[in-house]
Design a protein around this motif. Structure first.
Motif, PDB file in Angstrom:
ATOM      1  N   THR A  61      47.977  42.672 -23.631  1.00 42.25           N
ATOM      2  CA  THR A  61      47.968  44.129 -23.713  1.00 42.25           C
ATOM      3  C   THR A  61      48.485  44.778 -22.438  1.00 42.25           C
ATOM      4  N   CYS A  62      47.900  44.392 -21.285  1.00 41.06           N
ATOM      5  CA  CYS A  62      48.251  45.049 -20.024  1.00 41.06           C
ATOM      6  C   CYS A  62      49.008  44.140 -19.052  1.00 41.06           C
ATOM      7  N   GLY A  63      49.055  42.824 -19.319  1.00 46.73           N
ATOM      8  CA  GLY A  63      49.797  41.901 -18.473  1.00 46.73           C
ATOM      9  C   GLY A  63      49.064  41.433 -17.228  1.00 46.73           C
ATOM     10  N   MET A  64      47.815  41.820 -17.058  1.00 44.12           N
ATOM     11  CA  MET A  64      47.056  41.428 -15.877  1.00 44.12           C
ATOM     12  C   MET A  64      46.450  40.034 -16.067  1.00 44.12           C
ATOM     13  N   LEU A  65      46.119  39.381 -14.945  1.00 38.69           N
ATOM     14  CA  LEU A  65      45.504  38.065 -14.974  1.00 38.69           C
ATOM     15  C   LEU A  65      44.082  38.181 -15.515  1.00 38.69           C
ATOM     16  N   LEU A  66      43.776  37.390 -16.543  1.00 37.46           N
ATOM     17  CA  LEU A  66      42.459  37.456 -17.162  1.00 37.46           C
ATOM     18  C   LEU A  66      41.431  36.684 -16.341  1.00 37.46           C
ATOM     19  N   LYS A  67      40.204  37.154 -16.394  1.00 37.09           N
ATOM     20  CA  LYS A  67      39.084  36.478 -15.743  1.00 37.09           C
ATOM     21  C   LYS A  67      38.415  35.573 -16.767  1.00 37.09           C
ATOM     22  N   SER A  68      37.782  34.526 -16.294  1.00 41.18           N
ATOM     23  CA  SER A  68      37.078  33.652 -17.222  1.00 41.18           C
ATOM     24  C   SER A  68      35.584  33.847 -17.050  1.00 41.18           C
ATOM     25  N   GLU A  69      34.855  33.678 -18.144  1.00 47.70           N
ATOM     26  CA  GLU A  69      33.409  33.835 -18.126  1.00 47.70           C
ATOM     27  C   GLU A  69      32.799  32.620 -18.814  1.00 47.70           C
ATOM     28  N   LEU A  70      31.891  31.952 -18.146  1.00 53.07           N
ATOM     29  CA  LEU A  70      31.233  30.779 -18.708  1.00 53.07           C
ATOM     30  C   LEU A  70      30.270  31.193 -19.810  1.00 53.07           C
ATOM     31  N   PRO A  71      29.875  30.262 -20.672  1.00 51.89           N
ATOM     32  CA  PRO A  71      28.967  30.625 -21.767  1.00 51.89           C
ATOM     33  C   PRO A  71      27.647  31.182 -21.228  1.00 51.89           C
ATOM     34  N   ASN A  72      27.173  32.245 -21.880  1.00 49.57           N
ATOM     35  CA  ASN A  72      25.950  32.913 -21.456  1.00 49.57           C
ATOM     36  C   ASN A  72      25.182  33.322 -22.711  1.00 49.57           C
ATOM     37  N   LEU A  73      23.962  32.845 -22.841  1.00 47.98           N
ATOM     38  CA  LEU A  73      23.122  33.104 -24.012  1.00 47.98           C
ATOM     39  C   LEU A  73      23.865  32.730 -25.281  1.00 47.98           C
ATOM     40  N   ASP A  74      24.169  33.708 -26.123  1.00 56.99           N
ATOM     41  CA  ASP A  74      24.861  33.425 -27.387  1.00 56.99           C
ATOM     42  C   ASP A  74      26.370  33.620 -27.287  1.00 56.99           C
ATOM     43  N   PHE A  75      26.879  33.995 -26.117  1.00 55.73           N
ATOM     44  CA  PHE A  75      28.308  34.247 -25.969  1.00 55.73           C
ATOM     45  C   PHE A  75      29.036  32.969 -25.558  1.00 55.73           C
ATOM     46  N   PRO A  76      30.149  32.644 -26.202  1.00 59.32           N
ATOM     47  CA  PRO A  76      30.905  31.448 -25.813  1.00 59.32           C
ATOM     48  C   PRO A  76      31.748  31.728 -24.560  1.00 59.32           C
ATOM     49  N   THR A  77      32.375  30.709 -24.068  1.00 62.98           N
ATOM     50  CA  THR A  77      33.279  30.874 -22.942  1.00 62.98           C
ATOM     51  C   THR A  77      34.449  31.738 -23.387  1.00 62.98           C
ATOM     52  N   ARG A  78      34.891  32.647 -22.504  1.00 64.33           N
ATOM     53  CA  ARG A  78      35.948  33.563 -22.907  1.00 64.33           C
ATOM     54  C   ARG A  78      36.796  33.998 -21.722  1.00 64.33           C
TER      55      ARG A  78
ATOM     56  N   TYR B 208      40.764  43.719 -24.422  1.00 61.40           N
ATOM     57  CA  TYR B 208      41.177  42.399 -24.881  1.00 61.40           C
ATOM     58  C   TYR B 208      40.175  41.336 -24.448  1.00 61.40           C
ATOM     59  N   VAL B 209      39.781  40.480 -25.390  1.00 59.88           N
ATOM     60  CA  VAL B 209      38.900  39.345 -25.131  1.00 59.88           C
ATOM     61  C   VAL B 209      39.457  38.149 -25.907  1.00 59.88           C
ATOM     62  N   ASN B 210      39.523  36.984 -25.268  1.00 63.53           N
ATOM     63  CA  ASN B 210      40.018  35.778 -25.908  1.00 63.53           C
ATOM     64  C   ASN B 210      38.942  34.706 -25.803  1.00 63.53           C
ATOM     65  N   GLN B 211      38.397  34.313 -26.964  1.00 64.53           N
ATOM     66  CA  GLN B 211      37.382  33.269 -26.993  1.00 64.53           C
ATOM     67  C   GLN B 211      38.058  31.914 -26.749  1.00 64.53           C
ATOM     68  N   ILE B 212      37.468  31.089 -25.896  1.00 70.97           N
ATOM     69  CA  ILE B 212      38.028  29.778 -25.590  1.00 70.97           C
ATOM     70  C   ILE B 212      37.453  28.764 -26.568  1.00 70.97           C
ATOM     71  N   GLU B 213      38.352  28.043 -27.247  1.00 69.57           N
ATOM     72  CA  GLU B 213      37.910  27.013 -28.178  1.00 69.57           C
ATOM     73  C   GLU B 213      37.436  25.801 -27.392  1.00 69.57           C
ATOM     74  N   GLN B 214      36.542  25.064 -27.970  1.00 69.27           N
ATOM     75  CA  GLN B 214      36.001  23.890 -27.299  1.00 69.27           C
ATOM     76  C   GLN B 214      36.952  22.695 -27.357  1.00 69.27           C
ATOM     77  N   LYS B 215      37.943  22.739 -28.244  1.00 68.72           N
ATOM     78  CA  LYS B 215      38.897  21.646 -28.341  1.00 68.72           C
ATOM     79  C   LYS B 215      39.929  21.792 -27.225  1.00 68.72           C
ATOM     80  N   ILE B 216      40.005  20.780 -26.392  1.00 71.08           N
ATOM     81  CA  ILE B 216      40.945  20.788 -25.281  1.00 71.08           C
ATOM     82  C   ILE B 216      41.884  19.605 -25.449  1.00 71.08           C
TER      83      ILE B 216
END
Length: 108
Positions: free
Chosen positions: A6-23, A31-39
């Motif tokens: 959307t804006c072209g800026m570098l996204l920050k990562s957030e580790l899983p917290n409570l019921d929220f997955p890594t994103r 904009y939010v992008n959920q990180i899949e567990q398959k690597i």
């Protein structure tokens, strides 16, 4: 490293917290992008073919000199091509190719 589409800026990562997955997210846009567990662990590397700088046609059409002595066979006729490989205040590099055996050498 991920960039926001959307804006072209570098996204920050957030580790899983409570019921929220890594994103990945950015604070100023929604904009939010959920990180899949398959690597993927393996990635196939494709080797790129390298084109030669000097082709056989370049050597055939290059000017000839009788003042360059081949260090391998001592023959004195050679084709030569000049390159500017360093800064412009330095001398050019001259690539010689022996007319007799096709061996190459250079002089700075």
């Amino acid at each position: 490293m991920e960039l926001c589409p959307t804006c072209g800026m570098l996204l920050k990562s957030e580790l899983p917290n409570l019921d929220f997955p890594t994103r990945f997210f950015y604070t100023t846009c929604p904009y939010v992008n959920q990180i899949e567990q398959k690597i993927k662990r393996k990635q196939r590397v494709v080797k790129k073919e390298i084109d030669p700088i000097i082709t056989h046609d370049d050597i055939k059409n290059a000017p000839k000199t009788y003042q360059a002595h081949c260090p391998n066979c001592g023959h004195n006729k050679a084709a030569y091509i000049q390159f500017q490989t360093r800064s412009t205040d330095k001398t050019m590099t001259i690539n010689f190719t022996c007319e007799k055996y096709g061996k190459c050498w250079h002089k700075d």
